[in-house]
Scaffold this motif. Structure first.
Motif, PDB file in Angstrom:
ATOM      1  N   PRO A  35      40.866  36.609  38.873  1.00 36.37           N
ATOM      2  CA  PRO A  35      41.479  37.753  38.185  1.00 36.37           C
ATOM      3  C   PRO A  35      43.006  37.771  38.259  1.00 36.37           C
ATOM      4  O   PRO A  35      43.656  38.486  37.482  1.00 36.37           O
ATOM      5  CB  PRO A  35      40.871  38.963  38.918  1.00 36.37           C
ATOM      6  N   ASP A  87      46.193  41.749  33.777  1.00 38.55           N
ATOM      7  CA  ASP A  87      46.260  42.877  34.716  1.00 38.55           C
ATOM      8  C   ASP A  87      45.812  42.402  36.094  1.00 38.55           C
ATOM      9  O   ASP A  87      44.728  42.728  36.562  1.00 38.55           O
ATOM     10  CB  ASP A  87      45.359  44.022  34.228  1.00 38.55           C
ATOM     11  N   PRO A  93      45.197  41.969  40.074  1.00 34.60           N
ATOM     12  CA  PRO A  93      45.036  42.953  41.143  1.00 34.60           C
ATOM     13  C   PRO A  93      46.112  42.817  42.210  1.00 34.60           C
ATOM     14  O   PRO A  93      46.961  41.921  42.141  1.00 34.60           O
ATOM     15  CB  PRO A  93      43.659  42.624  41.725  1.00 34.60           C
ATOM     16  N   ARG A 103      40.251  49.889  44.926  1.00 38.45           N
ATOM     17  CA  ARG A 103      40.440  48.777  43.991  1.00 38.45           C
ATOM     18  C   ARG A 103      39.286  47.801  44.166  1.00 38.45           C
ATOM     19  O   ARG A 103      38.923  47.454  45.288  1.00 38.45           O
ATOM     20  CB  ARG A 103      41.764  48.074  44.257  1.00 38.45           C
ATOM     21  N   VAL A 161      37.503  44.060  42.517  1.00 33.66           N
ATOM     22  CA  VAL A 161      37.604  42.862  41.684  1.00 33.66           C
ATOM     23  C   VAL A 161      36.203  42.333  41.450  1.00 33.66           C
ATOM     24  O   VAL A 161      35.405  42.228  42.388  1.00 33.66           O
ATOM     25  CB  VAL A 161      38.484  41.800  42.380  1.00 33.66           C
ATOM     26  N   HIS A 190      39.261  45.238  38.242  1.00 27.12           N
ATOM     27  CA  HIS A 190      39.911  44.053  37.681  1.00 27.12           C
ATOM     28  C   HIS A 190      38.868  42.960  37.444  1.00 27.12           C
ATOM     29  O   HIS A 190      37.985  42.749  38.275  1.00 27.12           O
ATOM     30  CB  HIS A 190      40.974  43.524  38.636  1.00 27.12           C
TER      31      HIS A 190
END
Length: 349
Positions: A126, A131, A133, A270, A272, A299
């Motif tokens: 990612p 975008d 992380p 957050r 991923v 993400h």
């Protein structure tokens, strides 16, 4: 000082080569070019990956792909500073192709080489997105035979929170698809068919959903799909889309709720999602909605980088080198690790 890294991925049925360049200003490394060849068409006749055929095809593809990415980026082979390759996990023969080519190139150029963990490549993919992380985050890694929830505090700083105890999510997709006669690769075919079905048509189990831990188990779901298919008998064909949709819904619900539990347990905001199953549209929709309610950022890799690819290998190498977790080596003897737990990675890996 910037570094130009050539990444080679050959762990299974995709040959990937890419060029990534580190930034002097400390920003996320940039992807300059990547090329990918999929062996899906070749393996379809056999209903799955044939390791010997996979290895032979990697041999045919890797150098032409390397020439392609160099040409597209306007770089020359002599510009490469580090050659990175997938060391494991994966098919032993396929891994040996990428490792052998990478070390031969390194020796010929007098440049160092770096063996990369395939799953770390997915985990950090990612960072190639528009975008990217920031650390720390919870990671849902859903790639092939791996389904894991991890706490990620930085490059090489991984703690497994939960993992599959039998079939992984990707295996559940593929094996269920095979039971429905959807061919190879099964997962994408099942997801496409599911778009036409009713996800509530069949009551399928959500294994370990209320287990109180973060582990996964999808073998029981596969068995339930088999049982339902046998019950339907001659009626399976007209109900196949409903069964596919119900199967996908069961897998996605478990993945989403376990991920939310991991976020609650760690207190992080957050997440991923990485690996091939991360491209699943239903998973993305459900997880996006759930995380929005909980004010959590999500993400993903770019869709074309969810499958195995050289870009993620080059990026993982770049981030390892930048973080000081590992040094590239001018020793060109190599080995591969078909089985290699991700949480075993250290600076001395």
């Amino acid at each position: 000082m910037t570094l130009l890294i050539l990444g080679i991925e050959s762990s299974c049925d995709e040959t990937g080569v890419a060029l990534v360049e580190t930034r002097a200003d400390g920003q996320v490394p940039a992807l300059l070019s990547h090329a990918l060849h999929s062996q899906i068409e070749m393996h379809q006749a056999y209903g799955g990956v044939v390791p010997e055929l996979a290895s032979r095809d990697h041999i045919r593809r890797v150098l032409p792909l390397a020439s392609q990415v160099l040409g597209e980026s306007g770089k020359h082979l002599s510009d490469v500073d580090v050659v990175a390759y997938t060391r494991g996990p994966g098919l032993a023969g396929a891994l040996l192709v990428g490792a052998g080519v990478a070390c031969a190139l390194g020796a010929a150029l007098g440049k160092p080489v770096l063996g990369v963990h395939h799953l770390e490549g997915h985990l950090l993919s990612p960072f190639l997105s528009a975008d990217p992380p920031e650390f720390p985050f919870v990671a849902l890694l859903v790639s092939g035979g791996h389904t894991q929830l991890m706490r990620v505090d930085g490059v090489g700083r991984y703690e497994i929170l939960g993992e599959t105890i039998d079939d992984a999510a990707g295996e559940a997709f593929d094996k269920s698809a095979k039971l429905m006669g959807l061919g190879y690769p099964g997962g994408p075919a099942l997801s496409k068919l599911a778009e036409q079905g009713d996800a509530t048509a069949f009551k399928l189990p959500r294994p370990l959903l209320h287990s109180g831990d973060l582990d996964f188990s999808f073998a029981g779901l596969k068995t339930a799909v088999l049982t339902q298919a046998k019950k339907l008998g001659d009626e399976l064909e007209p109900r196949k889309a409903d069964l596919a949709a119900s199967t996908e819904a069961a897998i996605v619900e478990v993945l989403v709720k376990k991920t939310l539990a991991a976020l609650k347990q760690t207190g992080m905001k957050r997440v991923v999602v990485a690996g091939g199953v991360g491209a699943n549209r239903h998973l993305r929709k459900q997880l996006n909605e759930a995380c929005a309610k909980n004010k959590v950022r999500v993400h993903y890799p770019e869709l074309h980088l969810c499958t195995d690819n050289g870009a993620m290998i080059a990026m993982a190498a770049a981030m390892r080198l930048e973080s000081g977790q590992q040094q590239a080596s001018a020793e060109y003897a190599f080995d591969v690790k078909p089985r290699w737990p991700l949480d075993s990675i250290t600076a001395a890996a």
